[in-house]
Design a protein around this motif. Structure first.
Motif, PDB file in Angstrom:
ATOM      1  N   ILE A   2      11.588   3.879   2.558  1.00 21.31           N
ATOM      2  CA  ILE A   2      12.294   2.799   3.260  1.00 21.31           C
ATOM      3  C   ILE A   2      13.778   2.753   2.880  1.00 21.31           C
ATOM      4  O   ILE A   2      14.597   2.306   3.657  1.00 21.31           O
ATOM      5  CB  ILE A   2      11.671   1.393   3.031  1.00 21.31           C
ATOM      6  CG1 ILE A   2      11.422   1.129   1.555  1.00 21.31           C
ATOM      7  CG2 ILE A   2      10.447   1.172   3.882  1.00 21.31           C
ATOM      8  CD1 ILE A   2      11.111  -0.338   1.266  1.00 21.31           C
ATOM      9  N   ILE A   3      14.108   3.200   1.677  1.00 26.40           N
ATOM     10  CA  ILE A   3      15.527   3.193   1.285  1.00 26.40           C
ATOM     11  C   ILE A   3      16.125   4.589   1.469  1.00 26.40           C
ATOM     12  O   ILE A   3      17.221   4.742   2.006  1.00 26.40           O
ATOM     13  CB  ILE A   3      15.689   2.735  -0.181  1.00 26.40           C
ATOM     14  CG1 ILE A   3      15.105   1.329  -0.341  1.00 26.40           C
ATOM     15  CG2 ILE A   3      17.151   2.743  -0.586  1.00 26.40           C
ATOM     16  CD1 ILE A   3      14.896   0.915  -1.777  1.00 26.40           C
ATOM     17  N   GLU A  45       6.393  -0.412  -5.980  1.00 28.37           N
ATOM     18  CA  GLU A  45       6.319  -1.776  -5.442  1.00 28.37           C
ATOM     19  C   GLU A  45       5.187  -1.948  -4.424  1.00 28.37           C
ATOM     20  O   GLU A  45       4.500  -2.961  -4.412  1.00 28.37           O
ATOM     21  CB  GLU A  45       7.659  -2.108  -4.767  1.00 28.37           C
ATOM     22  CG  GLU A  45       7.798  -3.549  -4.322  1.00 28.37           C
ATOM     23  CD  GLU A  45       8.347  -4.432  -5.416  1.00 28.37           C
ATOM     24  OE1 GLU A  45       8.272  -4.049  -6.594  1.00 28.37           O
ATOM     25  OE2 GLU A  45       8.855  -5.519  -5.097  1.00 28.37           O
ATOM     26  N   PHE A  46       5.013  -0.943  -3.556  1.00 30.67           N
ATOM     27  CA  PHE A  46       4.086  -1.121  -2.438  1.00 30.67           C
ATOM     28  C   PHE A  46       2.727  -0.459  -2.673  1.00 30.67           C
ATOM     29  O   PHE A  46       1.949  -0.322  -1.732  1.00 30.67           O
ATOM     30  CB  PHE A  46       4.725  -0.610  -1.142  1.00 30.67           C
ATOM     31  CG  PHE A  46       5.891  -1.451  -0.693  1.00 30.67           C
ATOM     32  CD1 PHE A  46       5.679  -2.630   0.005  1.00 30.67           C
ATOM     33  CD2 PHE A  46       7.194  -1.088  -1.000  1.00 30.67           C
ATOM     34  CE1 PHE A  46       6.753  -3.421   0.407  1.00 30.67           C
ATOM     35  CE2 PHE A  46       8.270  -1.877  -0.610  1.00 30.67           C
ATOM     36  CZ  PHE A  46       8.048  -3.043   0.094  1.00 30.67           C
ATOM     37  N   THR A  52       0.341  -1.744  -4.085  1.00 31.82           N
ATOM     38  CA  THR A  52      -0.699  -2.763  -3.899  1.00 31.82           C
ATOM     39  C   THR A  52      -1.192  -2.804  -2.447  1.00 31.82           C
ATOM     40  O   THR A  52      -2.237  -3.400  -2.170  1.00 31.82           O
ATOM     41  CB  THR A  52      -0.183  -4.172  -4.282  1.00 31.82           C
ATOM     42  OG1 THR A  52       1.105  -4.371  -3.710  1.00 31.82           O
ATOM     43  CG2 THR A  52      -0.106  -4.333  -5.779  1.00 31.82           C
ATOM     44  N   GLU A  53      -0.443  -2.186  -1.522  1.00 31.66           N
ATOM     45  CA  GLU A  53      -0.890  -2.150  -0.120  1.00 31.66           C
ATOM     46  C   GLU A  53      -1.635  -0.852   0.189  1.00 31.66           C
ATOM     47  O   GLU A  53      -1.858  -0.529   1.362  1.00 31.66           O
ATOM     48  CB  GLU A  53       0.306  -2.315   0.834  1.00 31.66           C
ATOM     49  CG  GLU A  53       0.792  -3.733   0.940  1.00 31.66           C
ATOM     50  CD  GLU A  53       1.570  -4.193  -0.281  1.00 31.66           C
ATOM     51  OE1 GLU A  53       1.075  -5.082  -1.000  1.00 31.66           O
ATOM     52  OE2 GLU A  53       2.643  -3.636  -0.557  1.00 31.66           O
ATOM     53  N   SER A  79      10.961   3.668  -6.676  1.00 33.29           N
ATOM     54  CA  SER A  79      10.832   2.209  -6.792  1.00 33.29           C
ATOM     55  C   SER A  79       9.983   1.590  -5.668  1.00 33.29           C
ATOM     56  O   SER A  79       9.107   0.771  -5.966  1.00 33.29           O
ATOM     57  CB  SER A  79      12.207   1.536  -6.908  1.00 33.29           C
ATOM     58  OG  SER A  79      13.024   1.847  -5.819  1.00 33.29           O
ATOM     59  N   SER A 129      15.424   5.561  -5.578  1.00 36.53           N
ATOM     60  CA  SER A 129      15.181   4.890  -4.293  1.00 36.53           C
ATOM     61  C   SER A 129      13.846   5.302  -3.682  1.00 36.53           C
ATOM     62  O   SER A 129      13.334   4.615  -2.797  1.00 36.53           O
ATOM     63  CB  SER A 129      16.328   5.167  -3.319  1.00 36.53           C
ATOM     64  OG  SER A 129      16.262   6.497  -2.858  1.00 36.53           O
TER      65      SER A 129
END
Lengths: 336, 146
Positions: B121-122, B105-106, B108-109, B101, B98
């Motif tokens: 966030i999770i 995913e993020f 790219t920001e 991942s 958690s």
């Protein structure tokens, strides 16, 4: 000069029906492996579409699909009067960024998964009002939708049986003054909310909107379901389709004989792990341009009612415990 | 047919399908149990290498977290988790996944506004409420049991 009649406050009858001049569809690898895989104009094996982020990938999908449509018809951007369309990303960046590069006057729309029907409705109004060529388009991407609405792709979780798989795909329709089929009527949906709060059960949230729109459309035209070759819903999925059929049956309207859902057509649930079927505005857009319109032009269907449904929620409204308002727009295609 | 929200909820429920709870539970039990057996085997190994009991327990956690992080990065963990559900979610492997991942995913920001901000966030709620309940338990211990 009047260019359409209102059969009821919500149903438009075009005096000179806008014509479908051409179309183009592009889908991702999973859709290419589905039952309609051979129908689409272009399939892409790279889910990144050559880009470095999922958001850029979706925008590239939207843009390239329109460029391919222009190439197919030997047209330039400057030949197009307007473009109507949208996507699922926040602030509709996929379509907005694509429009930046295409340099076509752009009317950005958000109707969640109903966007393709909404684009066609607005595009038809523009053509009936005097525009020569309008492109109506919509797209979605599984990975960017997961990132925005659900969990990171690599997060280990299980989906519920009702959850649907966002289609990576785009469909664009060139509307104009020549071609077939034509758009004779359109019904603009009303937002309906019967209190469903489960964001994994979109079919249940959207089925009442579908039922409401089809009832209004049929009543306005004084038509019955058997008058149509086929009725297509956008992405109700396996469960939403059953709910919609039963909702309408309770009102004495039987659509079970000639009704199919784009979300149920695009994947094979026995081979592909998609649970209740496909979703996303790219679902109805790609099935319309990959399967429905080509079949109509070949003469396999002569009167089709295309009703794309959209769930107007956001991750924030879900977290705040709000229920899911939904909408459905109907577009009636006929071959003269 | 006009339906109230309650009537429609009942209408939908009749036409919905429940998750396969028996199968899900059996898979969670099997995979979760297997992870625990691996953990115990690792602990025995670390003990045999001369580590203390406390240190070997920490080493087991670190090893399982590293394994889950690597499996997440190689796009393998989500397949195992889809099969086993709570079997991988509940052990420390789920916590590792958690965190890793969203980091993937993020990214790219950006490393600060994307990766670092979104990393929890999770897992964030687990840390927040885990800490909060530890404080409450600590205060109760301090007042009544010291």
């Amino acid at each position: 000069m009047k260019s359409f009649d209102l059969l009821a406050p919500h149903t438009i009858a075009f005096d000179d029906p806008p014509k479908v001049t051409a179309w183009h569809s592009t889908v991702g690898p999973m859709e290419a492996e589905g039952p309609l895989g051979g129908c689409f104009d272009k399939t892409e094996s790279d889910p990144y579409f050559g880009q470095s982020s999922w958001e850029c990938a979706e925008s590239t999908l939207f843009k390239n699909n329109i460029i391919n449509l222009l190439d197919k018809e030997c047209l330039k951007s400057s030949d197009i009067d307007f473009m109507t369309g949208g996507d699922l990303l926040n602030q509709c960046t996929a379509s907005g960024f694509a429009a930046r590069d295409l340099a076509i006057p752009h009317i950005g729309l958000y109707g969640a998964c109903s966007t393709m029907a909404e684009s066609l409705l607005v595009g038809s109004l523009l053509v009936s009002g005097g525009a020569n060529r309008v492109i109506a388009s919509a797209c979605s991407h599984f990975c960017s939708a997961e990132k925005q609405y659900r969990y990171p792709l690599e997060y280990g979780s299980q989906r519920t049986p009702h959850s649907q798989w966002t289609v990576t795909g785009s469909g664009a329709v060139l509307l104009g003054t020549s071609g077939s089929p034509v758009i004779t009527h359109a019904t603009c949906g009303t937002v309906i909310d019967l209190g469903i709060t489960d964001q994994n059960h979109m079919g249940a949230a959207m089925a009442p909107a579908f039922a409401d729109t089809i009832k209004k459309h049929l009543a306005a035209l004084n038509a019955s379901p058997k008058d149509y070759s086929m009725i297509f819903s956008g992405d109700l999925g396996k469960f939403g389709k059953k709910i919609a059929i039963d909702l309408l049956k309770a009102d004495g309207i039987d659509i079970s004989q000639n009704f199919e859902d784009c979300g149920c057509l695009i994947y094979d649930p026995n081979r592909q792990d998609v649970h209740a079927g496909g979703s996303g505005c790219g679902c109805s857009a790609s099935v319309l341009t990959g399967y429905i319109l080509p079949a109509m032009r070949k003469g396999k269907m002569d009167r089709v009612l295309f009703i794309a449904t959209g769930a107007l929620l956001s991750p924030l409204t879900t977290q705040q415990g709000e229920s899911i308002p939904s909408i459905a727009h109907a577009i009636e295609f006929r071959t003269p | 047919m006009e339906l109230t929200k309650n009537q429609y909820a009942a209408f939908v429920k009749k036409r919905s399908s429940a998750s396969p709870i028996v199968l899900d539970t059996a898979r969670a039990f099997a995979v979760g149990g297997f992870i625990c057996v691996v953990g115990q085997a690792l602990k025995n190994f670390y003990l045999s290498q001369g580590m203390s009991d406390t240190l070997s327990s920490t080493a087991v956690s670190v090893t399982l977290i590293a394994a889950a992080a690597v499996l997440t990065a190689f796009h393998i963990f989500d397949y195992i988790a889809k099969f086993s559900g709570a079997g991988t979610l509940v052990p420390i492997t789920g916590f590792a996944n958690s965190v890793v991942s969203p980091a993937i995913e993020f990214k790219t920001e950006g490393f600060v506004t994307g990766l670092a901000v979104k990393m929890f966030i999770i897992a964030g709620p687990v840390i927040v409420y885990g800490m909060a309940s530890a404080f409450v338990a600590g205060i109760i211990y301090f007042i009544f049991m010291r």
